[in-house]
Design a protein around this motif. Sequence first.
Motif, PDB file in Angstrom:
ATOM      1  N   UNK A 151       0.814  -1.222   0.000  1.00 43.45           N
ATOM      2  CA  UNK A 151       0.000   0.000   0.000  1.00 43.45           C
ATOM      3  C   UNK A 151       0.846   1.271   0.000  1.00 43.45           C
ATOM      4  N   UNK A 152       1.855   1.340   0.901  1.00 41.81           N
ATOM      5  CA  UNK A 152       2.645   2.564   1.014  1.00 41.81           C
ATOM      6  C   UNK A 152       3.441   2.842  -0.250  1.00 41.81           C
ATOM      7  N   UNK A 154       2.474   1.988  -3.255  1.00 41.57           N
ATOM      8  CA  UNK A 154       1.496   2.486  -4.226  1.00 41.57           C
ATOM      9  C   UNK A 154       1.176   3.952  -3.965  1.00 41.57           C
ATOM     10  N   UNK A 155       0.997   4.278  -2.700  1.00 36.20           N
ATOM     11  CA  UNK A 155       0.720   5.675  -2.357  1.00 36.20           C
ATOM     12  C   UNK A 155       1.844   6.563  -2.873  1.00 36.20           C
ATOM     13  N   UNK A 156       3.091   6.152  -2.601  1.00 33.60           N
ATOM     14  CA  UNK A 156       4.240   6.958  -3.023  1.00 33.60           C
ATOM     15  C   UNK A 156       4.261   7.095  -4.542  1.00 33.60           C
ATOM     16  N   UNK A 157       3.926   6.009  -5.238  1.00 34.39           N
ATOM     17  CA  UNK A 157       3.894   6.073  -6.703  1.00 34.39           C
ATOM     18  C   UNK A 157       2.868   7.078  -7.196  1.00 34.39           C
ATOM     19  N   UNK A 165      13.423   6.938  -5.106  1.00 32.44           N
ATOM     20  CA  UNK A 165      12.743   7.649  -4.019  1.00 32.44           C
ATOM     21  C   UNK A 165      11.896   6.691  -3.181  1.00 32.44           C
ATOM     22  N   UNK A 169      12.703   6.615   0.631  1.00 30.85           N
ATOM     23  CA  UNK A 169      11.744   7.304   1.489  1.00 30.85           C
ATOM     24  C   UNK A 169      10.641   6.412   2.026  1.00 30.85           C
ATOM     25  N   UNK A 170      10.485   5.220   1.462  1.00 24.64           N
ATOM     26  CA  UNK A 170       9.411   4.354   1.942  1.00 24.64           C
ATOM     27  C   UNK A 170       9.972   3.029   2.461  1.00 24.64           C
ATOM     28  N   UNK A 174      10.501   1.658   6.517  1.00 28.65           N
ATOM     29  CA  UNK A 174       9.718   0.490   6.912  1.00 28.65           C
ATOM     30  C   UNK A 174      10.614  -0.682   7.311  1.00 28.65           C
ATOM     31  N   UNK A 249       9.838   6.279  17.364  1.00 30.75           N
ATOM     32  CA  UNK A 249       8.870   7.038  18.163  1.00 30.75           C
ATOM     33  C   UNK A 249       7.504   7.044  17.497  1.00 30.75           C
ATOM     34  N   UNK A 250       7.502   6.847  16.166  1.00 34.73           N
ATOM     35  CA  UNK A 250       6.249   6.883  15.423  1.00 34.73           C
ATOM     36  C   UNK A 250       5.430   5.620  15.565  1.00 34.73           C
ATOM     37  N   UNK A 251       6.064   4.553  16.086  1.00 38.11           N
ATOM     38  CA  UNK A 251       5.341   3.279  16.090  1.00 38.11           C
ATOM     39  C   UNK A 251       4.239   3.255  17.128  1.00 38.11           C
ATOM     40  N   UNK A 252       3.186   2.534  16.765  1.00 36.14           N
ATOM     41  CA  UNK A 252       2.008   2.468  17.604  1.00 36.14           C
ATOM     42  C   UNK A 252       2.190   1.373  18.638  1.00 36.14           C
ATOM     43  N   UNK A 255       3.549   1.999  25.375  1.00 35.42           N
ATOM     44  CA  UNK A 255       4.786   2.280  26.121  1.00 35.42           C
ATOM     45  C   UNK A 255       4.444   2.355  27.599  1.00 35.42           C
TER      46      UNK A 255
ATOM     47  N   UNK B  57      -2.322   0.955 -11.863  1.00 33.94           N
ATOM     48  CA  UNK B  57      -1.809  -0.235 -11.189  1.00 33.94           C
ATOM     49  C   UNK B  57      -2.167  -1.515 -11.928  1.00 33.94           C
ATOM     50  N   UNK B  83      -6.764   6.003  -1.109  1.00 34.18           N
ATOM     51  CA  UNK B  83      -7.047   4.591  -0.916  1.00 34.18           C
ATOM     52  C   UNK B  83      -8.003   4.397   0.249  1.00 34.18           C
ATOM     53  N   UNK B  89       1.576   7.689   5.921  1.00 34.75           N
ATOM     54  CA  UNK B  89       2.847   7.092   6.309  1.00 34.75           C
ATOM     55  C   UNK B  89       3.028   7.228   7.822  1.00 34.75           C
ATOM     56  N   UNK B  90       3.040   6.126   8.548  1.00 30.59           N
ATOM     57  CA  UNK B  90       3.092   6.234  10.008  1.00 30.59           C
ATOM     58  C   UNK B  90       4.416   6.781  10.531  1.00 30.59           C
ATOM     59  N   UNK B  91       5.473   6.691   9.724  1.00 35.29           N
ATOM     60  CA  UNK B  91       6.780   7.134  10.221  1.00 35.29           C
ATOM     61  C   UNK B  91       7.011   8.631  10.004  1.00 35.29           C
ATOM     62  N   UNK B 100       5.261  15.178   1.693  1.00 34.19           N
ATOM     63  CA  UNK B 100       5.959  14.065   1.040  1.00 34.19           C
ATOM     64  C   UNK B 100       6.079  14.237  -0.475  1.00 34.19           C
ATOM     65  N   UNK B 134       2.401  12.362  15.112  1.00 32.34           N
ATOM     66  CA  UNK B 134       2.470  11.196  14.248  1.00 32.34           C
ATOM     67  C   UNK B 134       1.055  10.641  14.048  1.00 32.34           C
ATOM     68  N   UNK B 136      -0.273   7.948  14.508  1.00 33.41           N
ATOM     69  CA  UNK B 136      -0.831   7.075  15.543  1.00 33.41           C
ATOM     70  C   UNK B 136      -1.726   7.849  16.511  1.00 33.41           C
TER      71      UNK B 136
END
Lengths: 256, 269
Positions: A151-152, A154-157, A165, A169-170, A174, A249-252, A255, B57, B83, B89-91, B100, B134, B136
Amino acid sequence: MNGAGLRRLGLGLIPWIGAILLWYAVRWSGFVNVSLIPAPHQVAAKFFELLTKEGLLIDIFASTRRVFLGVALGILVAVPVGFLLGWYRPARTFADPMINFFRALPPIALIPLVIVYFGVDELAKLVILFYASFFSGVIVMYEGVSQITPLYIRVAQTLGANQAEIFRKVIIPLTVPHILTALRVALGVAWATLVASELIAAQRGLGAMIQNASTYFLLDVIYVGIICIGLIALIMDLILRKITARLLIWQDRAIA
Amino acid sequence: MTKRAQFDKVSLSFETPKGRLNVVEDVSYDINDGDFIAVIGPSGCGKTTMMSMLAGFQKPTTGKVLFDGRPVAGPGPERGVIFQEYGVFPWLTVKQNIAFGLTLKANHAATAERDAICDHYLDLMGLSDFANSYPKHLSGGMRQRLAIARAYAVKPQFLLMDEPFGALDAQTRSNMQNLLLKVLETEGKTVMLITHSVEEAIYLASRIVVVTARPARIKEIIDVPFTYPRDESIQERPEFAELRSHIRQLVMDEYRAQQAQMRPVSFSE
Ligand SMILES: Nc1ncnc2c1ncn2[C@@H]1O[C@H](COP(=O)(O)OP(=O)(O)OP(=O)(O)O)[C@@H](O)[C@H]1O
Ligand SMILES: [Mg+2]
């Protein structure tokens, strides 16, 4: 340190205090021959003796360096290999059984062969630790990378990203979490394999120390060695966890 | 009116282990500049597949999908896609998400311009307070707004939206619909929207394409008689109710056709 930090430290200490009390209790219970269990304070005294008179720090340094190098090299190779296996499904079907075969072999079983091919020097120990870190790391990497959703990308595309890139960047952001997990797993495995690697005619190192002590039945030295390995592994893991928390830090994540 | 996108006798089938699966069959229609097309049809009929040919696609098995007169060769920034799964992007922080596309070679913008564009969409989508958070920390509706802001930031002429509000609660959904109308009013874009909601289709679209159960064929193309700008009051109009019952009927028929398709042979009679 704030109140919450102190509380957490206290909570973290309780099991250790419990373990030491249990240790004394077993020793005093009379079920076990007292000469087979040195008391915690005796072990602590031995620790200072080794530290001041026998160069314990040199052993610690020798072992830490081996683990460090083994893990660094292992992960350096495991990251690209694991990435490719995770990314290209056909490569995975093709390499999966092989990797699981080698991973299932305990590094200790390879020692005779390693001695034949690599001698008994530093290189041999490094090979064992490399082996252990590579195979544990590569699996974590490819399991992780194969779960990255398209998905990510595809979004970037659709936003106009070209191949380079997308990679920069993706895919890299990840992949970072999986690299860090692989690093942690490999560190754990490498410390566990250390003693085995130092079975090969090592002069210094915690594993060698334990090995030599066992020939002379120096139980307190063995305890010192084991505790040192555990503590250093724990500290390394803590440091890595701090770095992970900072980078991800971005991860869900929940904590505490 | 210029033709932006064209489906010209488009069919698409997948090779599956069980054989050939026709998903889109002989679909032809044009999307003109400024159109708002809503595609509606039973679940699994091939709507996403139809849209992903225009997004780039997927390639049609036969027929042509054209954008600005040329066959679609792949995804590109002139066709923004939103979509169903958001795909923020979560990061990256909210602001970095919006920026972006502007950091890419294809639509590179200088820092000052990028900041200005980000601020504009942060404000428009009501995300300013979360610029440095972020994803999240965002609710579903906010993530959807972020996905829209990010798609808009690269200034696509054309927006493809796959059930963008499907996962939202009724209140958020209606807010998002109004926001979309407001944005379109000021930015004037061409839109293709997939939806399951008949009301949403009528409220937003200038034309509604009703497709059949799989394989997706065109059942009917309906012009919506309301002019823009629109507001919620049109939902009270008798024409709205008439149109709604007509489209519901069409969709219901196809839904039944699909159910009949899926029913195992041994159970019929
Ligand atoms: N890559 C693929 N290979 C094989 N079959 C596919 C592929 N992609 C989609 N399909 C099938 O094509 C059919 C249509 O899928 P599509 O996602 O276009 O439906 P949809 O109308 O968007 O459904 P929904 O409303 O549930 O989103 C489904 O039966 C799906 O299983
Ligand atoms: Mg769909």
